[in-house]
Design an enzyme around this catalytic site. Structure first.
Site, PDB file in Angstrom:
ATOM      1  CG  PHE B 117     -53.108  -9.882  22.351  1.00  0.00           C
ATOM      2  CD1 PHE B 117     -53.880 -10.904  22.051  1.00  0.00           C
ATOM      3  CD2 PHE B 117     -52.556  -9.998  23.648  1.00  0.00           C
ATOM      4  CE1 PHE B 117     -53.939 -12.205  22.360  1.00  0.00           C
ATOM      5  CE2 PHE B 117     -52.384 -11.692  24.209  1.00  0.00           C
ATOM      6  CZ  PHE B 117     -53.139 -12.585  23.608  1.00  0.00           C
ATOM      7  NE  ARG B 389     -45.655 -11.305  29.312  1.00  0.00           N
ATOM      8  CZ  ARG B 389     -46.591 -11.906  28.771  1.00  0.00           C
ATOM      9  NH1 ARG B 389     -46.614 -11.809  27.405  1.00  0.00           N
ATOM     10  NH2 ARG B 389     -47.145 -12.920  29.394  1.00  0.00           N
TER      11      ARG B 389
HETATM   12  C1  LIG Z   1     -50.196 -20.353  30.094  1.00  0.00           C
HETATM   13  C2  LIG Z   1     -49.277 -19.444  29.451  1.00  0.00           C
HETATM   14  C3  LIG Z   1     -49.667 -18.516  28.052  1.00  0.00           C
HETATM   15  C4  LIG Z   1     -48.984 -17.542  27.635  1.00  0.00           C
HETATM   16  N1  LIG Z   1     -49.453 -17.014  26.673  1.00  0.00           N
HETATM   17  C5  LIG Z   1     -48.641 -16.132  25.997  1.00  0.00           C
HETATM   18  C6  LIG Z   1     -48.995 -15.369  24.695  1.00  0.00           C
HETATM   19  O1  LIG Z   1     -50.166 -15.787  24.367  1.00  0.00           O
HETATM   20  N2  LIG Z   1     -48.411 -14.488  24.200  1.00  0.00           N
HETATM   21  C7  LIG Z   1     -47.129 -14.115  24.767  1.00  0.00           C
HETATM   22  O2  LIG Z   1     -46.276 -13.266  24.331  1.00  0.00           O
HETATM   23  N3  LIG Z   1     -46.737 -14.764  25.926  1.00  0.00           N
HETATM   24  C8  LIG Z   1     -47.326 -15.679  26.579  1.00  0.00           C
HETATM   25  N4  LIG Z   1     -47.036 -16.278  27.692  1.00  0.00           N
HETATM   26  C9  LIG Z   1     -45.624 -15.933  28.073  1.00  0.00           C
HETATM   27  C10 LIG Z   1     -44.514 -16.740  27.209  1.00  0.00           C
HETATM   28  O3  LIG Z   1     -45.121 -18.173  27.044  1.00  0.00           O
HETATM   29  C11 LIG Z   1     -43.274 -17.095  28.166  1.00  0.00           C
HETATM   30  O4  LIG Z   1     -42.901 -15.888  28.884  1.00  0.00           O
HETATM   31  C12 LIG Z   1     -42.329 -17.647  27.422  1.00  0.00           C
HETATM   32  O5  LIG Z   1     -42.460 -18.687  26.395  1.00  0.00           O
HETATM   33  C13 LIG Z   1     -41.015 -18.331  27.953  1.00  0.00           C
HETATM   34  O6  LIG Z   1     -40.097 -18.821  27.204  1.00  0.00           O
HETATM   35  P1  LIG Z   1     -38.529 -19.033  27.515  1.00  0.00           P
HETATM   36  O7  LIG Z   1     -38.105 -19.540  26.354  1.00  0.00           O
HETATM   37  O8  LIG Z   1     -38.138 -17.932  28.106  1.00  0.00           O
HETATM   38  O9  LIG Z   1     -38.886 -20.171  28.708  1.00  0.00           O
HETATM   39  P2  LIG Z   1     -39.327 -21.503  28.725  1.00  0.00           P
HETATM   40  O10 LIG Z   1     -40.089 -21.912  27.417  1.00  0.00           O
HETATM   41  O11 LIG Z   1     -40.191 -21.683  30.002  1.00  0.00           O
HETATM   42  O12 LIG Z   1     -38.118 -22.546  28.641  1.00  0.00           O
HETATM   43  C14 LIG Z   1     -37.484 -22.727  29.674  1.00  0.00           C
HETATM   44  C15 LIG Z   1     -36.274 -23.414  29.514  1.00  0.00           C
HETATM   45  O13 LIG Z   1     -35.167 -23.531  30.587  1.00  0.00           O
HETATM   46  C16 LIG Z   1     -34.759 -24.905  30.711  1.00  0.00           C
HETATM   47  N5  LIG Z   1     -34.366 -25.065  32.234  1.00  0.00           N
HETATM   48  C17 LIG Z   1     -34.916 -24.294  33.288  1.00  0.00           C
HETATM   49  N6  LIG Z   1     -34.234 -24.721  34.363  1.00  0.00           N
HETATM   50  C18 LIG Z   1     -33.164 -25.388  33.902  1.00  0.00           C
HETATM   51  C19 LIG Z   1     -32.036 -25.963  34.735  1.00  0.00           C
HETATM   52  N7  LIG Z   1     -32.004 -26.059  35.799  1.00  0.00           N
HETATM   53  N8  LIG Z   1     -31.225 -26.802  33.868  1.00  0.00           N
HETATM   54  C20 LIG Z   1     -31.303 -26.835  32.577  1.00  0.00           C
HETATM   55  N9  LIG Z   1     -32.454 -26.519  31.794  1.00  0.00           N
HETATM   56  C21 LIG Z   1     -33.191 -25.616  32.498  1.00  0.00           C
HETATM   57  C22 LIG Z   1     -36.131 -25.566  30.509  1.00  0.00           C
HETATM   58  O14 LIG Z   1     -35.865 -27.285  30.438  1.00  0.00           O
HETATM   59  C23 LIG Z   1     -36.795 -25.057  29.374  1.00  0.00           C
HETATM   60  O15 LIG Z   1     -36.215 -25.690  28.163  1.00  0.00           O
HETATM   61  C24 LIG Z   1     -47.788 -17.174  28.330  1.00  0.00           C
HETATM   62  C25 LIG Z   1     -47.308 -18.218  29.365  1.00  0.00           C
HETATM   63  C26 LIG Z   1     -48.139 -19.193  30.030  1.00  0.00           C
HETATM   64  C27 LIG Z   1     -47.764 -19.543  31.073  1.00  0.00           C
END
Ligand SMILES: Cc1cc2nc3c(=O)[nH]c(=O)nc-3n(C[C@H](O)[C@H](O)[C@H](O)COP(=O)(O)OP(=O)(O)OC[C@H]3O[C@@H](n4cnc5c(N)ncnc54)[C@H](O)[C@@H]3O)c2cc1C
Ligand code: SF4
Ligand code: FES
Lengths: 247, 580
Positions: B117, B389
């Site tokens: 990667f 990152r």
């Molecule tokens: C297209 C894409 C591909 C990616 N590929 C990779 C990869 O291959 N490898 C890697 O390491 N990273 C990758 N990333 C980055 C990584 O996927 C994200 O940083 C990570 O998944 C974020 O996870 P999280 O649990 O922090 O938030 P999220 O999965 O975004 O979840 C946020 C949660 O918060 C809740 N929420 C938000 N606001 C509120 C509110 N006001 N009230 C109640 N609930 C709320 C939502 O409902 C959701 O459940 C990628 C990102 C994208 C966009």
């Protein structure tokens, strides 16, 4: 290419409508727009009160399923250009209670999902320092297809048994049960079989195969149901013929 | 108003939130834990992650090398104690997910397979074809169902944190199905609300990524750290912004300019080889690759398209078999959304806003300085990502710091008395605010979408890949005007049932606050580091800026920036070297 296209969108506002009604909107036609883009155009520019779910706009979060011209579709993957000249009818998914406009109540599905124990059940759990459970690419291939389900509910909206028998566990939940049953790391198949055969449904499936046809992720829930029935039948047969065999 | 209470309250059902909730349930089974999420957990944006998740597992690799790659990739803005904890705990967290059933791609002998990667010196990125986030999220969600102690409030939208004397004691949310206000008291709250890519017009992020948790914490008095560091991923599909994963380049894909030339060789990223070379060329870090695109564009060597300039990502030479086994989703996405088959055609790509390195300021246990308030995942800044990152570190971060914050919050909660019921009065005020300012609001002339587009344009123009003081100053003024205009919103929807116009308005207000923080932090950082490039301050300035920016909300609502030193343990600041 037409400059605009008409959308007939089902509206249901429980505070004021007794039943769903159609409202027609004219939206710009663009080659690269999907039905969801048109709905967002309506919400942003024409009528902020239209309600629908969406998130990823790339066919993987499973939020945006609706009926488009009578067929269950992910609206983020249904191009306007495939429905010309219109009008395009957009309705909430079939067989689910409608909460508001294009939003349906899927809480029953979440309960069904939990019922099939969609997690690894092991006779012997390894400590982490013993490393990974080995699984060859061939073993992975056995269940891979059933692990692709995005819970979009299109198969439920296409399933005549769901329509008749709301207690039916339904295609996606059965496919998910099968995803774990076929996983070489799992020992829970017996438990899941018992749950499924005790519950309304699996025997009601008449193998119409609509679920598999509408599935955007090629999960083949109909195939999962068939496999299950076969396994279930053998299981029942076995318990009948060999009542003292280890179960 | 409905009231609930629990010991630990997790906001967010993405990777970080679910991992945190399971950690609470496993380590303190007697505590009650609730996950509240504005979408069903499996809709969270973790679902869209494609490429993989990094953790050292193969012989020949080492924790120190993973740490060094991360730190140099982050241009020395990472806190090194956090990075050390991260790389150390990553392998077990990933194995745990394997034990929970994640369908990781495998070697022929059944061991976990890893892929190269960007910015990583060794192969250590675990993957589940190119749907890694999807499989991780569904595995976590399905596994979470087996813990009866985990309660969920699905489709409930959080609008405010309940604070009592600087301590977090719960929150207020709208149950979207009914419009009912929920006041939930808790001994500890963990914010796992993800990033805020939607502040920008062109992004890989889903519509739900509005930085809600960051804004909630900021409004409650917590600090936002390193918000000026916004990651542009070099390869998004024009128009939709759909991500074409870095795994395409890890498997051997090339970036070509309009002349079919592998232009990265002109930007100190190495010399082209037929096979991928680690930490070189197409496997350089994202900030450098996105910057190279901009330079290439200036030279007129990109291709003009209806949605801006682009270059080509060529994976044709990998052949259908590799593409179908290792990159099936890329093929599916290209066929569906770009109208081309990458087995036969080149993929048009351009840099796209992807990830927030910054977020809620926490320590290495996910704790903010405010008692009872924790954060993890993209919403948090621990910080392991520094100024840039590395791809595949975020998914692992969700697990490591999701688990850490869950355990820390549970330990804290188990020693606390029940929250003071007087905080519920704040919930009444919040209900009045929501009704007065939004639900029952009449008059007003501004549309939500108009303001959102205006904000996004300002951000793209001033806080893009290259920045300067004059554009950033203009942005300060313009965002101030948008904040004013926000009070003049016209709302069509007055229903209590699933009012998505109300939630869109609230999301816009969160984003406007964060946009101001990003701009203020970027304006004050008078140096270029990682993803933050200032045309007017082209060099890195360790003397002045080897420090995290921390933004607090001042009385008048504007951000006030302070600095905290970066924690250096074993890797003193050095030069970032790629391809040499
Ligand atoms: C297209 C894409 C591909 C990616 N590929 C990779 C990869 O291959 N490898 C890697 O390491 N990273 C990758 N990333 C980055 C990584 O996927 C994200 O940083 C990570 O998944 C974020 O996870 P999280 O649990 O922090 O938030 P999220 O999965 O975004 O979840 C946020 C949660 O918060 C809740 N929420 C938000 N606001 C509120 C509110 N006001 N009230 C109640 N609930 C709320 C939502 O409902 C959701 O459940 C990628 C990102 C994208 C966009
Ligand atoms: S089986 Fe297919 S149609 Fe049914 S919910 Fe899963 S992805 Fe959707
Ligand atoms: S918006 Fe996610 S599947 Fe359509």
């Amino acid at each position: 290419m037409p400059p605009t296209v008409m959308l007939e969108v089902s509206r249901y506002r429980p505070e004021r409508d007794d039943k769903p009604v159609f409202q027609t909107y004219e939206v710009p036609f663009r080659d690269d727009w999907v039905v969801l883009d048109a709905l967002n155009h309506i919400k942003d520019q024409l009528d902020g009160s239209l309600s629908f779910r969406w998130s990823c706009r790339m066919g993987v979060c499973g939020s945006c399923g609706m009926m488009v011209n009578g067929r269950p579709k992910l609206t983020c993957a249904a191009f306007l250009s495939d429905y010309l000249p219109g009008p395009i009818r957009v309705e909430p998914l079939n067989y689910f209670p409608i909460m508001r406009d294009l939003i349906v109540d899927i809480t029953a599905f979440l309960e069904k999902l939990k019922k099939v124990k969609p997690w690894i059940v092991r006779d012997e759990v390894w400590p982490l320092d013993k490393g990974e459970y080995r699984q060859t690419p061939e073993q992975l291939d056995v269940y891979k297809q059933f692990s692709q389900c995005i819970n979009c509910m299109l198969c439920y909206a296409a399933c005549p048994v769901v329509g008749l028998e709301p207690g039916f566990v339904g295609p996606a939940a059965i496919a998910l049960a099968q995803r774990y049953n076929l996983d070489s790391r799992d020992d829970g198949a017996k438990q899941r079989m018992k749950i499924l055969s005790d519950h309304a449904g699996i025997w009601g499936c008449t193998f119409v195969g609509e679920c598999t046809q509408v599935c955007p992720k090629h999960v083949d829930p109909a195939g999962a149901i068939q496999q299950y029935k076969l396994a279930g039948a053998l299981d029942t047969l076995q318990s009948f013929l060999l009542p003292w065999s280890a179960r | 108003m409905d009231t609930f209470s629990c010991d630990v309250l997790v906001v967010g059902g993405g990777g970080a939130g679910l991992r945190a909730a399971i950690a609470v349930a496993e380590t303190y089974p007697n505590l009650s834990v609730t996950v509240i999420s504005k979408v069903y957990p499996m809709r969270s944006h973790t679902v869209s992650a494609e490429g993989g998740a990094a953790a050292v597992i193969k012989s020949g690799d080492s924790l120190d090398e993973h740490a060094y790659d991360t730190i140099s990739g982050g241009d020395w803005m990472c806190d090194q104690d956090a990075v050390e904890a991260f790389v150390r705990e990553a392998p077990d967290e990933m194995l745990q997910l394997e034990h929970w059933g994640c369908p990781w791609s495998r070697e022929p002998d059944g061991h976990i397979a890893v892929r190269p990667f960007g910015g990583m010196k060794n192969q250590r990125t675990w993957f589940a074809a190119d749907k890694t986030g999807f499989h991780m999220l569904h595995t976590l969600f399905q596994t979470s169902l087996k813990y009866d102690g985990i309660r969920r409030h699905d489709e409930c939208f959080v609008t405010k944190l309940l604070m009592d004397d600087g301590r977090c004691q719960g929150l207020v949310a709208i149950e979207q199905a009914t419009g009912k206000i929920q006041a939930i008291t808790a001994k500890a709250v963990i914010l796992c609300t993800g990033g805020c890519g939607k502040i920008f017009p062109f992004t890989t992020n889903a519509s739900i990524k509005n930085g809600d948790g960051m804004a909630l914490a900021y409004r409650a008095g917590a600090a936002l750290k390193d918000m000026e560091f916004v990651q542009y991923h070099p390869t998004g599909l024009p128009f939709t912004g759909i991500l074409i994963t870095e795994a395409t380049r890890a498997e051997g894909g090339w970036l070509l300019n309009k002349d079919g030339y592998r232009y990265l060789q002109d930007y100190d990223l190495g010399t082209p080889q037929p096979k991928p070379v680690l930490r070189s060329m197409e496997l350089g870090p994202r900030d450098r690759l996105s910057q190279a695109f901009m330079k290439e564009q200036e030279k007129g060597r990109t291709i003009k398209g209806p949605y801006g300039d682009y270059v080509h990502l060529d994976i044709r030479h990998l052949g259908a078999q590799v593409i179908d086994t290792k990159l099936p989703f890329v093929r599916e996405l290209c066929l569906k959304y770009a109208g081309l088959d990458p087995v036969k055609e080149m993929i048009p790509v351009r840099p796209v806003v992807h990830y927030m390195m910054g977020g809620i300021h926490t320590d290495i246990h996910g704790a903010t300085p405010m008692p009872g308030l924790y954060a993890a995942g993209e919403a948090a800044c621990v910080s392991i990502n520094g100024a840039n990152r590395l791809g595949s570190n975020s998914l692992t971060e969700l697990l490591v710091f999701g688990a850490r914050s869950g355990k820390a919050a549970a330990a804290f909660a188990s020693g606390q008395r029940a929250p003071n019921p007087s905080v519920l009065a704040q919930a009444q005020d919040e209900q009045r605010r929501l009704e007065g300012h939004f639900l029952h609001k009449t008059g007003g002339t501004e549309r939500i979408a108009t303001l959102r587009v205006a904000m996004q344009d300002i951000m793209e123009q001033s806080a893009g890949i290259y920045r300067d003081a004059s554009a950033l100053r203009q942005a300060v003024t313009k965002l101030g005007q948008l904040q004013e205009r926000f009070h003049n919103l016209a709302l069509d929807d007055h229903s209590y049932t699933f009012n998505t116009e109300l939630t869109s308005a609230l999301e816009l207000s969160y984003m406007l606050d964060l946009a101001q923080v990003i701009i203020a932090s970027a304006l004050q950082r008078q140096e270029s580091r990682g993803s933050h490039q200032r045309n007017d301050y082209p060099g890195r300035d360790d003397g002045k800026f080897l420090a995290h920016s921390v933004a607090y909300r001042a009385q008048d609502g504007s951000p006030r920036i302070e600095y905290l030193p970066v924690k250096i343990t074993r890797w003193p600041p050095g030069q970032r070297v790629y391809g040499r």
